[in-house]
Motif scaffolding. Structure first.
Motif: not given
Length: 307
Positions: A61-64, A69-70, A258-265, A271-272
């Motif tokens: 998990t940590t290495i991801r 992601a996605y 393009i960089e979008f924030s991971r907290h959006l999705y 990482l869920a």
């Protein structure tokens, strides 16, 4: 593009690729390309070779946590909309194709590195070279030093074929449409920690106006801002090696990161995906639909003006 299953190392011996039995990356082509757009997702790979995991001190998990992601799933509709999609299956922690090919930290290797390698860049100092030393939050990846043969297996066998494939897609697009646009898709850690309301949700990188026409970045910003997201340009991400290398508006090839924030999705720790994920997919589809309708002639006019 066929991945090289065996790579000749500095010793003269042939080293078997970690992806000898499966694709390290994939090109998903539309039945017919409808617009001069190429979509690239180089950091969303999540196929971790067992040999790599065995040599890592991190759990699975940590290495991801260094993955974008996605992102490939967010832009998965691209081929259905008439746009080719190049996506990595190999993870960013294993190999970063958004770096120079030989941007390596000499402290990570048993042998001295050749003189022509770049061993002193700011990215190397941060632990984020072509083969990274750390994942997010400064966690070291490896238990022990790597061999130069290992690095060359990844660079010669995967990095170079990846970029050759990307170059082919852009060259074909340029030949067919008279112009080509690379949309380099990434995600970033949440920037608005500590209730910083000015922090952006999306960062667009064009190397400070040098890698694409202004009308292109204006159009992309309009889509994200129209969805209620805060958009910044070039800070803190101006575009990496890929944007800098391929973005040549004067020759008809435009590149935008393009960089979008991971907290959006997604939940960044687990990482869920959360309820924002389908909304990001819809927003990506809106963006691609806008780009399909985009006036490529306007980009060609930009090229002529530059000349």
């Amino acid at each position: 593009m066929v991945i090289r299953l065996f790579v000749r190392a500095a010793s003269g011996l042939y080293v078997q690729s970690d992806y000898f039995d499966r694709p390290a990356f994939e090109t998903v082509r539309p039945r017919r390309q409808l617009a001069p757009i190429v979509v690239n997702s180089p950091h969303s790979g999540r196929d971790y070779p067992q040999r790599f995991l065995k040599h890592s001190r991190l759990n699975e998990t940590t290495i991801r946590h260094s993955e974008d992601a996605y992102v490939d799933e967010i832009f998965a509709r691209a081929p259905h909309m008439g746009l080719p999609l190049l996506r990595a299956n190999f993870p960013r922690a294993y190999l970063d194709v958004n770096r120079e090919p030989y941007e390596l930290d000499p402290r990570m290797f048993r042998e001295p590195l050749p003189d022509h390698f770049n061993t002193a860049s700011p990215r190397i100092a941060a632990g984020l070279g072509t083969i990274a030393r750390i994942v997010s939050e400064n966690r070291p990846i490896y238990r022990e030093p790597l061999t130069l043969e290992d690095a060359l297996m990844r660079i010669e066998g995967i990095y170079k074929p990846y970029h050759k494939t990307l170059q082919t897609l852009l060259s074909e697009t340029l030949a067919n449409f008279g112009v080509a646009v690379l949309i380099d898709c990434h995600s970033m850690p949440r920037l608005n920690r500590g209730n910083d309301r000015t922090a952006p949700d999306v960062v667009l990188g064009d190397r400070y106006g040098t890698t694409c026409a202004p009308v292109l970045i204006d159009t992309v910003e309009m889509v994200f801002a129209g969805a209620g997201l805060k958009v910044a340009r070039n800070r803190p991400y101006a575009g990496g090696h890929t944007t800098r290398t391929y973005g040549r508006p004067q020759y008809g090839i435009h590149a935008l990161q393009i960089e979008f924030s991971r907290h959006l999705y997604m939940h960044e720790l687990t990482l869920a995906k959360h309820q924002g994920f389908p909304l990001m997919q819809q927003l990506a589809e809106t963006l691609l639909a806008t780009l399909v309708r985009f006036d490529a002639v306007a980009l060609a006019r930009t090229q002529l003006a530059a000349e």
